[in-house]
Design a protein around this motif. Structure first.
Motif, PDB file in Angstrom:
ATOM      1  N   ARG A   1       0.872  -1.142   0.004  1.00  0.00           N
ATOM      2  CA  ARG A   1       0.236  -0.082  -0.024  1.00  0.00           C
ATOM      3  C   ARG A   1       0.940   1.393  -0.058  1.00  0.00           C
ATOM      4  N   ARG A   2       0.908   2.061  -0.957  1.00  0.00           N
ATOM      5  CA  ARG A   2       1.373   3.293  -1.085  1.00  0.00           C
ATOM      6  C   ARG A   2       0.413   4.583  -0.610  1.00  0.00           C
ATOM      7  N   ALA A   3       0.989   5.393   0.075  1.00  0.00           N
ATOM      8  CA  ALA A   3       0.181   6.632   0.598  1.00  0.00           C
ATOM      9  C   ALA A   3      -0.511   7.205  -0.485  1.00  0.00           C
ATOM     10  N   ALA A   4      -1.615   7.931  -0.622  1.00  0.00           N
ATOM     11  CA  ALA A   4      -2.144   8.603  -1.654  1.00  0.00           C
ATOM     12  C   ALA A   4      -1.390   9.903  -2.014  1.00  0.00           C
ATOM     13  N   GLY A   5      -1.101  10.071  -3.194  1.00  0.00           N
ATOM     14  CA  GLY A   5      -0.364  11.025  -3.911  1.00  0.00           C
ATOM     15  C   GLY A   5       1.040  10.956  -3.555  1.00  0.00           C
ATOM     16  N   LEU A   6       1.601   9.804  -2.999  1.00  0.00           N
ATOM     17  CA  LEU A   6       3.066   9.811  -2.715  1.00  0.00           C
ATOM     18  C   LEU A   6       3.960   9.857  -3.973  1.00  0.00           C
ATOM     19  N   ARG A   7       4.863  10.912  -3.546  1.00  0.00           N
ATOM     20  CA  ARG A   7       6.117  11.121  -4.809  1.00  0.00           C
ATOM     21  C   ARG A   7       7.234  10.167  -4.532  1.00  0.00           C
ATOM     22  N   ILE A   8       7.480   9.575  -5.708  1.00  0.00           N
ATOM     23  CA  ILE A   8       8.645   8.647  -5.071  1.00  0.00           C
ATOM     24  C   ILE A   8       9.483   9.199  -6.280  1.00  0.00           C
ATOM     25  N   GLY A   9      10.948   9.313  -5.740  1.00  0.00           N
ATOM     26  CA  GLY A   9      11.979   9.632  -6.457  1.00  0.00           C
ATOM     27  C   GLY A   9      12.854   8.205  -6.630  1.00  0.00           C
ATOM     28  N   TYR A  10      12.722   7.859  -7.886  1.00  0.00           N
ATOM     29  CA  TYR A  10      13.592   6.375  -7.916  1.00  0.00           C
ATOM     30  C   TYR A  10      14.908   6.434  -8.709  1.00  0.00           C
ATOM     31  N   VAL A  11      15.891   6.129  -8.262  1.00  0.00           N
ATOM     32  CA  VAL A  11      17.094   6.021  -8.767  1.00  0.00           C
ATOM     33  C   VAL A  11      17.528   4.485  -8.909  1.00  0.00           C
ATOM     34  N   PRO A  12      17.344   4.042 -10.433  1.00  0.00           N
ATOM     35  CA  PRO A  12      17.801   2.853 -10.874  1.00  0.00           C
ATOM     36  C   PRO A  12      19.176   2.641 -10.699  1.00  0.00           C
ATOM     37  N   GLN A  13      19.638   1.114 -10.781  1.00  0.00           N
ATOM     38  CA  GLN A  13      21.053   0.894 -10.951  1.00  0.00           C
ATOM     39  C   GLN A  13      21.843   1.571 -12.014  1.00  0.00           C
ATOM     40  N   SER A  14      20.893   1.576 -13.201  1.00  0.00           N
ATOM     41  CA  SER A  14      21.956   1.944 -14.409  1.00  0.00           C
ATOM     42  C   SER A  14      20.539   2.168 -15.130  1.00  0.00           C
ATOM     43  N   MET A  15      20.947   2.847 -16.472  1.00  0.00           N
ATOM     44  CA  MET A  15      19.957   2.840 -17.460  1.00  0.00           C
ATOM     45  C   MET A  15      20.157   2.207 -18.960  1.00  0.00           C
ATOM     46  N   ALA A  16      19.397   1.496 -19.244  1.00  0.00           N
ATOM     47  CA  ALA A  16      20.075   0.686 -20.279  1.00  0.00           C
ATOM     48  C   ALA A  16      19.874   1.500 -21.968  1.00  0.00           C
ATOM     49  N   ALA A  17      18.742   2.225 -21.858  1.00  0.00           N
ATOM     50  CA  ALA A  17      18.392   2.914 -23.221  1.00  0.00           C
ATOM     51  C   ALA A  17      19.321   4.325 -23.333  1.00  0.00           C
ATOM     52  N   GLY A  18      20.036   4.564 -22.222  1.00  0.00           N
ATOM     53  CA  GLY A  18      20.752   5.844 -22.324  1.00  0.00           C
ATOM     54  C   GLY A  18      21.482   6.302 -23.496  1.00  0.00           C
ATOM     55  N   SER A  19      22.090   5.509 -24.235  1.00  0.00           N
ATOM     56  CA  SER A  19      22.983   5.957 -25.165  1.00  0.00           C
ATOM     57  C   SER A  19      22.097   5.856 -26.712  1.00  0.00           C
ATOM     58  N   ALA A  20      21.159   5.067 -26.974  1.00  0.00           N
ATOM     59  CA  ALA A  20      20.490   5.045 -28.100  1.00  0.00           C
ATOM     60  C   ALA A  20      19.638   6.208 -28.554  1.00  0.00           C
ATOM     61  N   MET A  21      19.309   6.785 -27.339  1.00  0.00           N
ATOM     62  CA  MET A  21      18.558   8.090 -27.442  1.00  0.00           C
ATOM     63  C   MET A  21      19.225   9.353 -27.550  1.00  0.00           C
ATOM     64  N   PRO A  22      19.032  10.193 -28.455  1.00  0.00           N
ATOM     65  CA  PRO A  22      19.941  11.455 -28.135  1.00  0.00           C
ATOM     66  C   PRO A  22      19.060  12.607 -27.188  1.00  0.00           C
ATOM     67  N   LEU A  23      19.562  12.611 -25.989  1.00  0.00           N
ATOM     68  CA  LEU A  23      18.883  13.190 -24.861  1.00  0.00           C
ATOM     69  C   LEU A  23      20.003  14.237 -24.181  1.00  0.00           C
TER      70      LEU A  23
END
Lengths: 258, 262
Positions: free
Chosen positions: B62-84
């Motif tokens: 159960r997550r509190a209503a309106g909970l804002r989660i800041g998620y930091v993943p281990q790594s990010m796979a698509a980082g290089s394929a997309m120009p960003l």
């Protein structure tokens, strides 16, 4: 002027370029080339079913491509091994060719394998441009959510996005583009129109939107060049367009940023 | 205290195999909780269930209503394929103003990286940018999944210092997965040691002394733990005001430890 077969061919090719540009970018970003191939090959089976039922081939192609796209997306397109996708892809192609011959329809399969861009009729154009508008609208509507879930599924989840739903929407849009492409470049070269302009654009763009615009321009230029070459050298239209895209890709290589 | 996320009797399956069972978990506003455990112990699975990426096979999240989660993943796979650019990345999916983006980058120690291309970042820079993106949404809860997995030791230490500063300034709760036991435990209000189930939990010193924990991680980390335990004692005195009931947690560790330690 729309009676002119060349103008109709160009308008058909432009409609495909508009739809293929954003989808092709997602195919490149998500490494879905094999997935795209499975979906486009399955469209041949749809064409055969449509001919057996005496309906327009494009609707059969759309229905079967959508079924394949949704099925593979639910099985998790990004997690399936290449070998499984390859099996699905070529199994679907073979089934389509067998079904075409069983359907009894007296058609040349090469019209669907390599397209028949000079045979596009006036009423087909309306369908092609409606397809392009549908794909563009669908992707524009979900744009930020699609980009986020493309970057990282869990990152998207944490911000309340359902990456599976975004994947399904992308799959449906891909099915629309595949059905459009049958007529223009054919089932065998659909993936070429998706990934070659997008890959050429990757090296030139600084933003996802810039890459889409560049892919659309490169796709449109490929259509123009391909049709001109086809007329000049009496070569088939679809393959000439795809070859032009590959040539443009080669020309962009020295311009790449990274 | 308000619970931000609560899990009860949670069970998680991966590929037909149960990876976690009997998980009762809660994190309160402002709390720092660290998940530790050996590889394959279900740490990342638990985090993914908490953010909603993994359907529970049993129990509830159960997550509190309106909970804002800041998620930091281990790594990010698509980082290089997309120009960003980093700046644009911070505005996905929610648009952020330039001021918000700059503040988040500064807080994460990634000043000036805004115009950089995401694919051109080093591992350490990418982690800071991921942290900045999580902070830009003014989260109630920051979740970090092994944020230092791809960093060398100085890089990891610097990132942990940043995380501590961020959490002091922003006051958000932090849930962190880590195997850098000696570093993270010191800063935590509560440490949960996982190995298919919660094998012990409590204040860092309670867990560090628990037989279940020592059985899992051996005594090799004992010296390092003692070192950082010292840090903990003087920089986080307020921890003792929390109503965790250290004694009770300690008992739980002993109680569960028996069969595991054997």
């Amino acid at each position: 002027m729309l009676d002119d077969f060349l103008i109709r061919a160009a308008l058909a090719g432009l409609a495909l370029s508009v739809a293929a540009a954003p989808l092709g970018c997602f195919v490149v970003w998500r490494r879905l080339a094999y997935f795209g191939e499975a979906v486009s090959h399955s469209a041949i089976l749809g064409v055969a079913l449509a001919l057996a039922l005496s309906i327009a081939p494009i609707w059969g192609a759309l229905a079967v491509a959508a079924g394949m796209a949704v099925a593979v997306a639910l099985l998790d397109a990004r997690g399936l091994p290449d070998a499984i996708l390859g099996t699905l892809s070529h199994g679907a192609l073979a089934a389509g060719l067998v079904a075409l011959s069983l359907s009894g329809a007296r058609v040349d399969p090469s019209a669907f394998l390599f397209g028949d861009v000079f045979g596009v009729a006036r009423q087909d154009l309306a369908g092609l441009w409606m397809g392009a508008a549908l794909v563009a609208a669908l992707l524009a509507w979900r744009w930020r959510r699609l980009l986020t879930s493309t970057l990282d599924a869990d990152l998207a989840r944490a911000t309340g996005i359902d990456p599976r739903r975004e994947g399904l929407i992308l799959s449906l849009a891909l099915a629309v583009a595949v059905a459009m492409a049958i007529e223009v470049v054919g089932a065998l070269l659909t993936v070429a129109m998706l990934i070659i302009p997008a890959t050429a654009a990757r090296g030139l763009a600084r933003s996802p939107e810039g890459m889409v615009v560049a892919a659309a321009l490169i796709g449109a230029a490929s259509v123009g060049l391909g049709l001109a070459a086809s007329l000049a050298f009496d070569t088939p239209g679809g393959p000439s367009i795809a070859l032009s895209a590959a040539a443009l890709f080669a020309l962009t290589l020295p311009l790449r940023r990274s | 205290m308000t619970k931000l996320i609560e899990a009860h009797a949670l069970r998680l399956d991966r590929g037909g195999r149960t990876v976690l069972s009997d998980i009762d978990f809660a994190i309160a506003a402002g709390e720092i909780v660290t998940l530790v455990g050996p590889n394959g112990s279900g740490k990342s699975s638990l985090v993914r269930a908490l953010i909603g990426a993994l359907e529970p096979a049993g129990g509830t999240v159960r997550r509190a209503a309106g909970l804002r989660i800041g998620y930091v993943p281990q790594s990010m796979a698509a980082g290089s394929a997309m120009p960003l650019t980093v700046r644009r990345f911070l505005s996905l999916p929610e648009p952020r103003t330039d001021a918000e983006a700059e503040a988040a980058l500064a807080a994460a120690g990634a000043e000036g990286l805004g115009p950089a291309s995401l694919g051109a970042l080093s591992g350490g820079q990418l982690q800071r940018v991921l942290l900045a993106r999580a902070l830009a949404g003014a989260p109630d809860l920051l979740i970090l999944d092994e944020p230092t997995a791809s960093l060398d030791q100085p890089g990891a230490a610097a990132l942990y210092q940043t995380i501590e500063r961020v959490r002091r300034d922003a006051g958000c709760a932090v849930l962190m997965v880590s195997h850098d036991l000696h570093v993270v435990m010191a800063a935590s209000d509560r440490v949960i040691c996982l190995n298919g189930h919660i094998c012990c939990e409590g204040a860092p010193h309670v867990v560090a002394d628990a037989p279940a924990y020592r059985a899992l991680f051996g005594s090799g980390t004992g010296g390092a733990l003692a070192l950082y335990q010292h840090d903990h004692d003087h920089s986080h005195d307020h921890d003792h005001d929390h109503g965790h009931g250290h004694g009770r947690d300690g008992e739980r560790c002993e109680a569960v430890a028996g069969p595991r330690g054997a």
